[in-house]
Design an enzyme around this catalytic site. Structure first.
Site, mmCIF file in Angstrom:
data_model
loop_
_atom_site.group_PDB
_atom_site.id
_atom_site.type_symbol
_atom_site.label_atom_id
_atom_site.label_comp_id
_atom_site.label_asym_id
_atom_site.label_seq_id
_atom_site.Cartn_x
_atom_site.Cartn_y
_atom_site.Cartn_z
ATOM 1 N N ARG A 105 0.931 -1.172 0.022
ATOM 2 C CA ARG A 105 -0.571 -0.039 -0.093
ATOM 3 C C ARG A 105 0.706 1.100 -0.259
ATOM 4 O O ARG A 105 1.664 1.386 1.460
ATOM 5 C CB ARG A 105 -0.560 -0.454 1.457
ATOM 6 C CG ARG A 105 -1.988 0.743 1.529
ATOM 7 C CD ARG A 105 -2.715 1.066 2.474
ATOM 8 N NE ARG A 105 -3.945 0.432 1.862
ATOM 9 C CZ ARG A 105 -4.984 0.089 2.353
ATOM 10 N NH1 ARG A 105 -5.612 0.741 3.239
ATOM 11 N NH2 ARG A 105 -6.526 -0.525 1.787
ATOM 12 N N HIS A 133 -7.582 1.133 -6.624
ATOM 13 C CA HIS A 133 -7.139 -0.020 -5.394
ATOM 14 C C HIS A 133 -8.157 -0.807 -6.294
ATOM 15 O O HIS A 133 -9.566 -1.433 -6.039
ATOM 16 C CB HIS A 133 -7.975 0.501 -4.668
ATOM 17 C CG HIS A 133 -7.590 -0.353 -3.149
ATOM 18 N ND1 HIS A 133 -7.197 -1.346 -2.641
ATOM 19 C CD2 HIS A 133 -8.604 0.886 -2.450
ATOM 20 C CE1 HIS A 133 -8.289 -1.775 -1.919
ATOM 21 N NE2 HIS A 133 -8.334 -0.585 -1.363
ATOM 22 N N GLN A 136 -9.978 -3.899 -4.248
ATOM 23 C CA GLN A 136 -11.523 -3.562 -3.935
ATOM 24 C C GLN A 136 -12.338 -3.347 -5.086
ATOM 25 O O GLN A 136 -13.216 -4.050 -4.816
ATOM 26 C CB GLN A 136 -11.492 -1.907 -3.521
ATOM 27 C CG GLN A 136 -12.672 -1.116 -3.038
ATOM 28 C CD GLN A 136 -12.568 -1.702 -1.864
ATOM 29 O OE1 GLN A 136 -12.435 -1.648 -0.751
ATOM 30 N NE2 GLN A 136 -14.097 -2.606 -1.649
ATOM 31 N N ASP A 227 -17.779 7.407 -2.576
ATOM 32 C CA ASP A 227 -15.857 7.157 -1.403
ATOM 33 C C ASP A 227 -15.580 8.325 -0.886
ATOM 34 O O ASP A 227 -15.864 9.570 -1.592
ATOM 35 C CB ASP A 227 -14.575 6.797 -2.171
ATOM 36 C CG ASP A 227 -13.861 6.694 -1.722
ATOM 37 O OD1 ASP A 227 -13.393 5.994 0.216
ATOM 38 O OD2 ASP A 227 -12.185 6.666 -1.899
ATOM 39 N N CYS A 267 -16.626 1.609 -0.038
ATOM 40 C CA CYS A 267 -15.361 0.708 0.495
ATOM 41 C C CYS A 267 -15.031 0.748 1.678
ATOM 42 O O CYS A 267 -14.184 -0.489 2.067
ATOM 43 C CB CYS A 267 -14.140 1.162 -0.547
ATOM 44 S SG CYS A 267 -13.950 3.130 -0.657
ATOM 45 N N ARG A 295 -13.703 -8.682 0.331
ATOM 46 C CA ARG A 295 -12.620 -8.498 0.396
ATOM 47 C C ARG A 295 -11.740 -9.749 0.466
ATOM 48 O O ARG A 295 -11.082 -10.364 -0.151
ATOM 49 C CB ARG A 295 -12.516 -7.574 1.294
ATOM 50 C CG ARG A 295 -13.009 -6.112 0.954
ATOM 51 C CD ARG A 295 -11.707 -5.487 -0.838
ATOM 52 N NE ARG A 295 -10.098 -5.366 -1.206
ATOM 53 C CZ ARG A 295 -9.987 -4.201 -0.247
ATOM 54 N NH1 ARG A 295 -10.127 -3.560 0.675
ATOM 55 N NH2 ARG A 295 -8.148 -4.786 -0.124
HETATM 56 N N1 CP Z 1 -11.322 -0.206 1.589
HETATM 57 C C1 CP Z 1 -10.524 -0.040 2.604
HETATM 58 O O1 CP Z 1 -8.734 -0.593 1.161
HETATM 59 O O2 CP Z 1 -10.662 -0.596 3.282
HETATM 60 P P1 CP Z 1 -9.089 -0.473 4.443
HETATM 61 O O3 CP Z 1 -8.242 1.017 4.208
HETATM 62 O O4 CP Z 1 -9.307 -0.253 5.321
HETATM 63 O O5 CP Z 1 -7.447 -0.977 4.217
HETATM 64 N N1 NVA Z 2 -9.836 6.464 -2.014
HETATM 65 C C1 NVA Z 2 -9.098 6.146 -0.385
HETATM 66 C C2 NVA Z 2 -10.116 4.935 -0.226
HETATM 67 C C3 NVA Z 2 -9.638 3.771 1.225
HETATM 68 C C4 NVA Z 2 -9.835 2.793 1.342
HETATM 69 C C5 NVA Z 2 -8.279 6.620 0.466
HETATM 70 O O1 NVA Z 2 -7.082 5.954 -0.928
HETATM 71 O O2 NVA Z 2 -7.089 6.867 1.825
#
Ligand code: CP
Ligand code: NVA
Length: 308
Positions: A105, A133, A136, A227, A267, A295
């Protein structure tokens, strides 16, 4: 499993993506029947390297690896200092000598290109970047297919043209579903991603649209997705974004313009009272916890598919 990638939705073709979703469906049925474990990963070791916080992505990956007979360990931002304590290309060439895969990440999607270039034998899965992502999107498509039984649905995304929107748009184009994003000026998905989606959509028959008015976007939607307005790393812009996104909240008023059967998706984590109201996210139309459950099934399926 060496040198397999899922960095973008487009790293798998249509048939491959559908195969992953079919494996996920199978895993969900098996798990409900009490069968959780197999040995597909046969002791493979994956590093989890996260520059940002996570609940769903980290936990589902950890559970998935254990249920598939592999092992994981977690490296926090302060452990590694990707690109700060040492160059990304050195981190990649070190990890390649020790582990089978890395689940990452990151803030900057370009980190993945360094990994591909410098550690070609290491498998890499994108656990979220500034651009995409993809894991997701897999769970979200499993969720939508469970409801409609096919891919002939229309997904409306209300809000920021961010990582989640980008991956959903690319997967819609790839699989032939319709996708509309409603966003304010200056918050569109990046041009190269939009162009790519439009190009793929020509082949698959998907319709991809960008509109300004959320009411138009939801008018023929089967699924309405939103989101956060400020993603992780954009906290300093939160106030500016709050102003820019006025009128883009998914609330009861907006849902008056949507078909009655339309379901609500997010999400998570959500900022209730900003991009979505508490009432809507808690309503019977909301699929957010089904998405979260899926997920797990989809990441198990992806790992299994990549192990073949
Ligand atoms: N939706 C999602 O990716 O959640 P987290 O940021 O908690 O992993
Ligand atoms: N768009 C959000 C998604 C989190 C799962 C972020 O990047 O923070």
């Amino acid at each position: 499993m060496r040198g397999k990638y899922y960095i973008s939705v487009l790293d798998l073709g249509k048939e491959e993506t559908l195969e992953v979703l079919e494996i996920a469906r199978h895993y969900k049925v098996e798990r409900k029947a009490g069968k959780r474990k197999n040995e597909i990963l046969n002791g493979k070791i994956w590093a989890i390297l996260f520059e940002k916080p996570s609940l769903r992505t980290r936990v589902t990956f950890e559970v998935a690896i254990r249920e598939l007979g592999g092992e994981t360990f977690y490296l926090s931002p302060s452990d590694v200092g990707l690109g700060k304590r040492e160059p990304v290309k050195d981190v990649a060439r070190n990890l390649e000598r020790w582990v089978d895969g890395v689940f990452m990440r990151v803030f900057d999607h370009r980190v993945f290109y360094d990994f591909k270039r410098y550690s070609p034998n290491l498998s890499v899965i994108n656990a979220l970047s500034d651009l995409e992502h993809p894991c997701q999107a897999l769970a979200d498509f499993q969720t939508m297919i469970e409801i409609t039984g096919d891919l002939g649905f229309h997904l409306a995304f209300i809000g920021d043209g961010n990582n989640v929107a980008n991956s959903l748009m690319l997967m819609s184009a790839l699989l032939g579903s319709d996708f509309t994003i409603a966003c304010p000026e200056g918050y569109e998905p990046p041009k190269e991603i939009m162009d790519k989606a439009l190009e793929i959509a020509k082949r698959t028959g998907s319709q991809i649209d960008l509109v300004r008015d959320p009411k138009i976007a939801v008018s023929r939607a089967d699924f309405i997705y939103t989101d956060v307005w400020a993603s992780m790393g954009q906290e300093a812009e939160a106030e500016t974004r709050r102003k820019a996104f006025q009128g883009y909240q998914v609330n009861d008023e907006l849902l008056k313009s949507a078909p009655e059967h339309a379901k609500i998706m997010h999400c998570l984590p959500a900022h209730r009272g900003e991009e979505i109201t508490d009432d809507v996210i808690e309503s019977e139309r909301s699929l957010v916890f089904v998405q979260a459950e899926n997920r797990l099934h989809t990441i198990k399926a992806l790992l299994s598919f990549l192990s073949q």
